[in-house]
Design an enzyme around this catalytic site. Structure first.
Site, mmCIF file in Angstrom:
data_model
loop_
_atom_site.group_PDB
_atom_site.id
_atom_site.type_symbol
_atom_site.label_atom_id
_atom_site.label_comp_id
_atom_site.label_asym_id
_atom_site.label_seq_id
_atom_site.Cartn_x
_atom_site.Cartn_y
_atom_site.Cartn_z
ATOM 1 N N ARG A 163 69.779 85.039 43.404
ATOM 2 C CA ARG A 163 68.672 85.278 42.460
ATOM 3 C C ARG A 163 67.314 84.958 43.095
ATOM 4 N NH1 ARG A 163 72.624 86.964 40.339
ATOM 5 N NH2 ARG A 163 73.150 86.965 38.110
ATOM 6 N N SER A 168 70.835 85.424 31.458
ATOM 7 C CA SER A 168 70.940 84.007 31.846
ATOM 8 C C SER A 168 69.543 83.406 31.922
ATOM 9 C CB SER A 168 71.573 83.866 33.227
ATOM 10 O OG SER A 168 72.844 84.445 33.252
ATOM 11 N N GLU A 202 65.869 80.780 35.573
ATOM 12 C CA GLU A 202 65.874 82.022 36.337
ATOM 13 C C GLU A 202 64.722 82.902 35.832
ATOM 14 O OE1 GLU A 202 68.478 85.793 35.656
ATOM 15 O OE2 GLU A 202 69.770 84.317 36.597
#
Ligand code: EPU
Length: 340
Positions: A165, A239, A335
């Site tokens: 990520r 997420s 994130e």
């Protein structure tokens, strides 16, 4: 020159469904349109926010600047041989539509990443991934506009510096580029990735006898729909946190007290722990505080039931971080990008 509107609600442009107003808002359908807008003196000193699908942002308040939505579309074949095809897609293409297009063309490589919200241009930013496959696995190169000199630069895989990520564009390159197009190498001969147990189980439940890219995509869609809220119904950004990568020694000491803690090995000294598990153990799963909360079926996802504010979600995220740290001594980090 594309029209630039004032005082525009960003609610339709962020999947959290947060109400926030942009001082100025416009869309661009080509790099020429983008340069035209950026060259306009009226907006030169305004701060700028470039939007794709708005699926990885938390709008903290009204945006006192110019919001520009990437709507550059188009899919073309760059090169092809008997085994592989390189497809180049416009940064504004919807990611899932692009995945479906590759499946339609019987190409394999990104079917495991079906139904991820967002756009093609945003995909390499945080190296999106799901069910054992990440963008970096099929990535060839991307074209990005350098916002300082308005030149188009080509970034290969090395220059993008992909991680979990992560990419160059979240660090040194942050705020300096707009991704215009991305090229992917896809396979004519399917290479199936069913390493993820949930995919195999779902394929069995679906009665699939012969694997195909379409069957895998259908299985992934079914899994995602069963766990993740549809942003059209409940606002969310997928997420909210990354799965923390921690030292094995820390993992071993936590495991003594919590023997059920799952982990995925990264290297000799590091393991990744599912943040969803940590958050669930800290008793946040399904908690609702007024208009916001933690999703009932996936603790990694924070939700806006309607009418929630960015600041409330940020406060909830902080409380979750603190309680996970107090319980396990493990830091979890968002994130999602906080925009103010
Ligand atoms: N778990 C729980 N409780 C929860 C959620 C998860 O205990 O409420 C535990 C379970 O042990 C489960 C494990 O966490 O086995 C992993 O859960 P899951 O397979 O749902 O995946 P994840 O690690 O929570 C990551 C990605 C997702 C991606 C899935 C599947 C991150 C931050 N998230 O989630 O990506 O779809 O794997 O590959 O890496 C996203 O980034 O927005 C996203 C949805």
């Amino acid at each position: 020159m594309p029209e630039i509107s004032e005082n525009v609600s960003l609610k339709p442009y962020n999947t959290f469904g947060l109400e926030a107003k942009a001082k100025y808002f416009s869309v661009f359908r080509s790099v020429e349109e983008l340069i035209e807008i950026l060259s306009d003196h009226k907006y030169k000193n305004e701060k700028k926010l470039f939007l794709g699908g708005g699926s990885n942002i938390l709008l903290m308040n009204d945006y006192d600047g110019l919001v520009l939505r990437n709507e550059i579309i188009g899919i073309e074949v760059v090169s092809e041989n008997t085994e592989k095809v390189v497809l180049k897609a416009g940064g504004g293409e919807n990611w899932h539509s692009f995945v479906l297009e590759t499946i339609e063309r019987n190409l394999s490589g990104i079917e495991n990443m079906s139904l991820i919200p967002g756009t093609v241009g945003a995909a390499p930013m945080q190296n999106i991934g799901a069910y054992g496959v990440e963008v970096k696995d099929v990535f060839v190169e991307l074209e990005a506009l350098n916002l300082w000199n308005f030149e188009i630069e080509v970034f290969d895989k090395d220059k993008c510096n992909f991680g979990y990520r992560e990419s160059y564009f979240k660090h040194e390159g942050k705020g300096k580029y707009v991704i215009l197009s991305v090229s992917f190498e896809l396979s004519k001969k399917p290479v199936f990735n069913v390493s993820y147990g949930a995919i195999r189980d779902t394929l069995d439940q679906m009665g699939v006898k012969e694997l195909s890219v379409k069957a895998i995509s259908d299985a992934v869609i079914a899994i995602r729909k069963s766990k993740l809220p549809d942003p059209a119904e409940i606002g969310n950004s997928g997420s909210f946190f990354k799965n923390p990568e921690i030292e094995k020694t820390l993992y071993e000491s936590v495991k003594q007290q919590y023997p059920a803690i799952p982990c995925y090995p990264i290297d000799e000294n590091t393991v990744k722990v599912p943040a969803g598990w940590l958050i669930e153990q800290a008793e946040w799963k399904g908690k609702r505080i007024g208009d916001i909360g933690v999703h009932t079926k996936q603790a990694l996802v924070l939700v806006n039931y309607g009418g929630g504010k960015g600041q409330q979600i940020a406060d909830l995220a902080y409380k979750i971080q603190t309680s996970v740290f107090d319980k396990f001594g493990i830091k979890i980090t968002p994130e999602v990008n906080f925009i103010s």
